[in-house]
Enzyme design. Structure first.
Site, mmCIF file in Angstrom:
data_model
loop_
_atom_site.group_PDB
_atom_site.id
_atom_site.type_symbol
_atom_site.label_atom_id
_atom_site.label_comp_id
_atom_site.label_asym_id
_atom_site.label_seq_id
_atom_site.Cartn_x
_atom_site.Cartn_y
_atom_site.Cartn_z
ATOM 1 N N CYS A 139 -0.492 11.795 21.666
ATOM 2 C CA CYS A 139 -1.184 10.855 22.549
ATOM 3 C C CYS A 139 -1.519 11.503 23.885
ATOM 4 O O CYS A 139 -0.679 11.567 24.794
ATOM 5 C CB CYS A 139 -0.352 9.588 22.772
ATOM 6 S SG CYS A 139 -1.218 8.348 23.773
ATOM 7 N N CYS A 188 -1.237 9.171 26.947
ATOM 8 C CA CYS A 188 0.141 8.894 27.355
ATOM 9 C C CYS A 188 0.758 10.100 28.055
ATOM 10 O O CYS A 188 1.442 9.966 29.065
ATOM 11 C CB CYS A 188 1.022 8.582 26.140
ATOM 12 S SG CYS A 188 0.282 7.506 24.904
ATOM 13 N N ASP A 189 0.564 11.283 27.486
ATOM 14 C CA ASP A 189 1.367 12.432 27.890
ATOM 15 C C ASP A 189 0.611 13.490 28.691
ATOM 16 O O ASP A 189 1.238 14.336 29.334
ATOM 17 C CB ASP A 189 1.955 13.103 26.635
ATOM 18 C CG ASP A 189 2.865 12.157 25.851
ATOM 19 O OD1 ASP A 189 3.496 11.289 26.485
ATOM 20 O OD2 ASP A 189 2.942 12.273 24.612
#
Lengths: 313, 313
Positions: A136, A139-140
């Protein structure tokens, strides 16, 4: 007879449980036992630091956030069983939920079983998961370990192009490995991709192995035409080869879209069966964030509450 | 020239700022100075304990949650100005935002200006606000102060019926004050209402005054036909007379629905003007929860990011 059964264990399921518990629906949640290949708590249990869930300016670890949500569900009156549901009967109300050897009946049902990011299961992946290997980018990508590093993205669809473009904000260079000699992404996206000097596409290329000590240091790749192997020094590897929504247990009883996600009436959690509501990633292939999942979990509980109050007699 | 301006200060605005900040869009937020009649932080600043925002099993005060979100926005790279925007020009891109004597240009705009619950401004209301007086049954109904008390609801529409039905889960009795001799709520709802033994409707009745020492103890009411005044001993008073979305500053430049809420493409944050996104209560009259607002704030940031990457050249 249950009022409301919730299947799932991530932010959507727990937000539904919190709201349904507070609305005195006495909900029963099946969080599953390693359902969808991840621990109870859902995909957040496979992450480390979560910096984008609003309310935690210092960040919070994914597993810790899910422990808090679970605690809150219980506090609000939800009962939780650690059993994986692999069969339901939605043909008539009350619905039937098969939990191991038990069969339960319920007036309403919230499905929040999530989706599982596809991985390649290549050597080094398990060891370096969340130590530079991610599924992701949104997200990261902003995490410090990826700053000014070469980042490898695997995939050839729209998501792969979006995520690799996104990652150019952080990495020194982003290398996209495309298995075939063509992208599935739209023409417009491909055009923008070509204009981005930080993006490089490697065609007919697959990852074979990820290596690194404490975090990702290199990715061994192979050209599947020439069979030539090389090693790319890289600080991160992102899978963008799609997700599998956890809908197999429904056995075709709800309308799904062409990729297996539960169809909902846009902007609501209503599914094709009255009394069955869907929330979180099992019905969302677009946003897929903890906070968006939580939002739809809340919506599902409010809609289930309304449904139950209208069908109580 | 700004990339992205966010107008608002509640969970939707801050979640948009967190995501946009992390996506390196360098967002500029105008949180307003008492905009919409509430402090920066939005409607949550008018509540006390929030028990249903997922992640806080012990509960958290509304103002404290908003301080945390604001801190997170800043940490993620958002710049915040405490200025109320009362005029924008959306006629062409870049959009213009008028902030006091300054005029700013921005490529994209997220509107998260919220809605303000209508109140009657009767004596005692201000003093006992959030001490038994509330404008959100779903948010506050489960609080201990309302358990087994007589609760008064003011309103005659669907929301009033829904909220009063909801409150029968907690109160010993719920008295609905309807100003006219008829309900605007649907027939089906009225039927269910009649079947609920804990619900009582008082027609042609208005509240005149709220009294109590530390919390609500009584509501003085008047029958607007007979002019007879009586006092109802009650532990709570809930306004369910609607909300006013904070959209006046748009001056008709975006499509609104018939009650003044910004219209979005269902299930997204796209408005009628490309490059302008709406999130939170300013586009939601249905769910109106902190976590649903936060979810749409995230969606708006992701959609603004996509828009900007597609229109950067």
């Amino acid at each position: 007879m249950e009022n409301l059964i919730i299947i799932g264990s991530g932010p959507a399921a727990h937000t539904a449980a919190i709201y349904a518990g507070r609305a005195k629906l006495n909900p029963l949640m099946f969080e599953g036992f390693n359902a969808g290949g991840v621990a109870a708590g859902g995909q957040l249990t496979t992450t480390t630091e979560v910096e984008n869930y609003p309310g935690f300016p210092e960040g919070i670890s994914g597993p810790k956030l899910m422990v808090k949500m679970r605690e809150q569900s219980v506090k609000c009156g939800a009962r939780i069983e650690t059993v994986t549901i692999d069969k339901v009967d939605l043909s008539k109300r009350p619905f039937k939920v098969f939990a191991g050897s038990k069969t339960l009946e319920t007036k309403a049902l919230i499905l929040a079983t999530g989706a599982t990011a596809k991985r390649l299961n290549i050597p080094g992946e398990e060891k370096l998961w969340q130590k530079g290997v991610s599924a992701c980018a949104v997200c990261d990508g902003a995490l410090p370990i990826f700053r000014n590093k070469v980042l490898v993205v695997i995939g050839g669809g729209d998501t792969a192009v979006e995520e690799s473009t996104f990652l150019t904000k952080y990495g020194s260079k982003v290398v996209v490995l495309v298995r075939r000699d063509v992208l599935r992404a739209s023409k417009a996206m491909q055009e923008r991709m070509k204009q981005n000097p930080k993006l490089e596409i490697m065609w007919n290329t697959e990852a074979k192995e990820i290596s690194g000590n404490k975090s990702v240091e290199a990715v061994k790749i192979i050209n599947n035409k020439t069979k030539k192997e090389t090693t790319v020094a890289a600080g991160g590897l992102f899978y963008a080869i799609g997700h599998t929504p956890n809908t197999a247990f429904l056995n075709g009883q709800l309308e799904l879209d062409e990729t297996g996600y539960i169809k909902t009436n846009s902007g609501t959690t209503y599914t094709s069966v009255e009394g069955v509501f869907a929330a979180g990633d099992v019905q969302d292939k677009r946003y897929r964030q903890a906070v968006t999942a939580a939002g739809t979990g809340c919506m599902a509980a409010l809609e289930a509450e309304k449904f139950l109050s209208e069908h109580s007699s």
